[in-house]
Design an enzyme around this catalytic site. Structure first.
Site, PDB file in Angstrom:
ATOM      1  N   ARG A   1       0.782  -1.302   0.161  1.00  0.00           N
ATOM      2  CA  ARG A   1      -0.172  -0.165  -0.084  1.00  0.00           C
ATOM      3  C   ARG A   1       0.680   1.149  -0.165  1.00  0.00           C
ATOM      4  NH1 ARG A   1      -5.310  -1.338   3.800  1.00  0.00           N
ATOM      5  NH2 ARG A   1      -6.615  -2.546   2.309  1.00  0.00           N
TER       6      ARG A   1
ATOM      7  N   LYS B   1     -18.246 -17.078   2.581  1.00  0.00           N
ATOM      8  CA  LYS B   1     -19.346 -16.328   2.994  1.00  0.00           C
ATOM      9  C   LYS B   1     -20.461 -16.439   1.420  1.00  0.00           C
ATOM     10  CE  LYS B   1     -19.648 -16.135   7.929  1.00  0.00           C
ATOM     11  NZ  LYS B   1     -19.926 -14.078   8.799  1.00  0.00           N
TER      12      LYS B   1
ATOM     13  N   GLY C   1      -8.040  -7.808  -0.968  1.00  0.00           N
ATOM     14  CA  GLY C   1      -8.002  -8.947   0.161  1.00  0.00           C
ATOM     15  C   GLY C   1      -7.456 -10.255   0.103  1.00  0.00           C
TER      16      GLY C   1
ATOM     17  N   GLY D   1     -12.089  -4.475   1.445  1.00  0.00           N
ATOM     18  CA  GLY D   1     -13.948  -4.053   1.606  1.00  0.00           C
ATOM     19  C   GLY D   1     -14.033  -3.395   0.925  1.00  0.00           C
TER      20      GLY D   1
END
Ligand code: 3PG
Ligand code: MG
Length: 427
Positions: free
Chosen positions: A49, A215, A384, A407
């Site tokens: 980053r 999920k 991610g 996110g």
């Protein structure tokens, strides 16, 4: 010019005249750090980053801007937690930029104003963790005014935090704009929006989407949106077991979300109706959970997966849990990936952190890198865990683009308007 999806085109840093101006640059330096046991030194585990903001910073230095960097680290919840100080990042950034980086241990107030007032064109100053103040996450208007006090212009290069409507990502831009100052996207922000936005709006076909992770509930909005665009969707990770359950199969002890069975079914139906190839794993690596006799921090029993083995049956045995996709699935998915011209990947295929369950994810990573190199496919990795997996497989530099967002990437792929982007000045 930058075309922000679902909105007006936004200014980018190259549209600004920054010479001699104080430019407040929001960056996402929320990097993983560890404290070394032997000497208590803080080491940054992954500098991606930081590295990815260098083009914006080099450009601003070269243009003679006075650069004031603002960022968050972790979730200190309004407390001055020294383990979440950005000071080690200032040192690292100075090394990577080959340019001095000043640091002030606050992000508002007199000390900041004084140091900012002394900046010369090309100077770089990093401010302390903005989340040491609760007002940041509350997007407090008075706090945003305080942040804006030292700035003539605002640049947001923090794609990874652009889904947050916080004072340093949203409020401050509104304040500066209201004063007549311009607010623009940085070069990293521009690249992220280009690859996760424009490139996927009109993808070269076949467009293959690989989705994994734990999920269905986390991914259902993305699935729904990508069903409008993709030619093929390949499902892996634990969320595949909820799809299996929806098909009436036994899933053993696998992680499933019974309350997502209906959404899983309707995704499959929508795929059929739209003629999208929607593939689920045909085989899995399963293991038996064995009680370790230990309790975790929450006082729950800890189980360890033992006896990893291939399951080629549609049902998963009652005592077993699925942890990875199997070799037949790898072959089927790799064939589809090989023919792709555009690939989007979000979420690992299995529990790749354990090497017994890493092969599915790594094999898919090799297929994606192969399609990029041999077939000229554009491969976009949606941030991610999938980025971590690609880097673990040593293939990070062999894909077209890896997002720095977690996110934020997911929300952007869902089609959400990111507050940090919406607040920037229209072209
Ligand atoms: C991230 O690492 O996901 C971003 O920096 C945002 O951090 P947050 O999830 O704590 O808001
Ligand atoms: Mg996050």
């Amino acid at each position: 010019m930058l075309c922000a999806l679902f909105g007006m085109p936004k200014l980018t840093v190259k549209d600004l005249n920054v010479r001699g101006k104080r430019v407040l640059v929001r960056v996402d330096y929320n990097v993983p750090m560890i404290e070394m046991a032997k000497d208590g030194q803080i080491v940054i585990n992954d500098v991606t980053r930081i590295k990815e903001t260098i083009p914006t910073l080099d450009y601003l230095i070269e243009q003679g801007a006075k650069i004031i960097l603002i960022a968050h680290l972790g979730r200190p919840k309004g407390q001055r937690d020294p383990t979440m100080s950005l000071r080690p990042v200032a040192n690292k950034l100075a090394d990577m930029l080959c340019h001095p980086v000043a640091f002030v241990d606050d992000c508002i107030g007199e000390k900041v104003e004084k140091t900012a007032g002394l900046l010369q064109p090309g100077d770089v100053l990093l401010l302390e963790n903005v989340r040491y103040y609760n007002e940041e996450e509350a997007n407090d208007a008075a706090f945003a005014e305080k942040l804006a006090k030292v700035a003539d212009l605002y640049v947001n290069d923090a794609f990874g935090a652009a889904h947050r409507a916080h004072a340093s990502t949203e409020g401050v831009a509104r304040v500066i704009a209201k004063r007549g100052g311009q607010c623009a996207a940085g070069l990293l922000m521009e690249r992220e929006l280009k690859f996760l936005g424009e490139e996927l709006e009109k993808p070269e076909r076949p467009f293959v989407v690989i989705l994994g992770g734990a999920k269905v509930s986390d991914k259902i909005k993305v699935i729904d949106r990508l069903l409008e665009k993709a030619d093929s969707i390949l499902i892996g990770g634990a969320m595949a077991y909820t799809f299996k359950l929806a098909q009436g199969h036994k899933t053993g002890k696998s992680l499933v979300e019974p309350d997502c069975v209906d959404v899983a079914k309707s995704a499959v139906q929508k795929a059929k109706a739209r003629n999208v190839q929607f593939l689920l794993p045909s085989d899995n690596i399963v293991a038996t959970l064995v009680d370790t006799g230990k309790l975790n921090k929450k006082g729950k029993q800890v189980f360890h997966p033992e006896n990893p083995r291939l399951n080629t049956q549609p049902d998963i045995p009652d005592d077993a849990e699925g942890f990875d996709i199997g070799p037949e699935t790898v072959r089927t998915y790799s064939d589809v990936i090989q023919k792709a011209k555009t690939i989007l990947w979000n979420g690992p295929m299995g529990m790749f952190e354990d090497k017994r369950f890493a092969e599915g994810t790594f094999a898919i990573a090799r297929a994606v890198a192969g399609a990029t190199e041999k077939n000229g496919a554009k491969s976009i990795i949606g941030g991610g865990d999938s980025v971590k997996a690609l880097n673990n497989a040593g293939l990070g530099d062999r894909v077209t683009f890896m997002s720095t967002g977690g996110g934020a990437s997911l929300e952007f792929l869902e089609g959400a308007v990111l507050p940090g982007v919406a607040a920037l000045s229209d072209k």
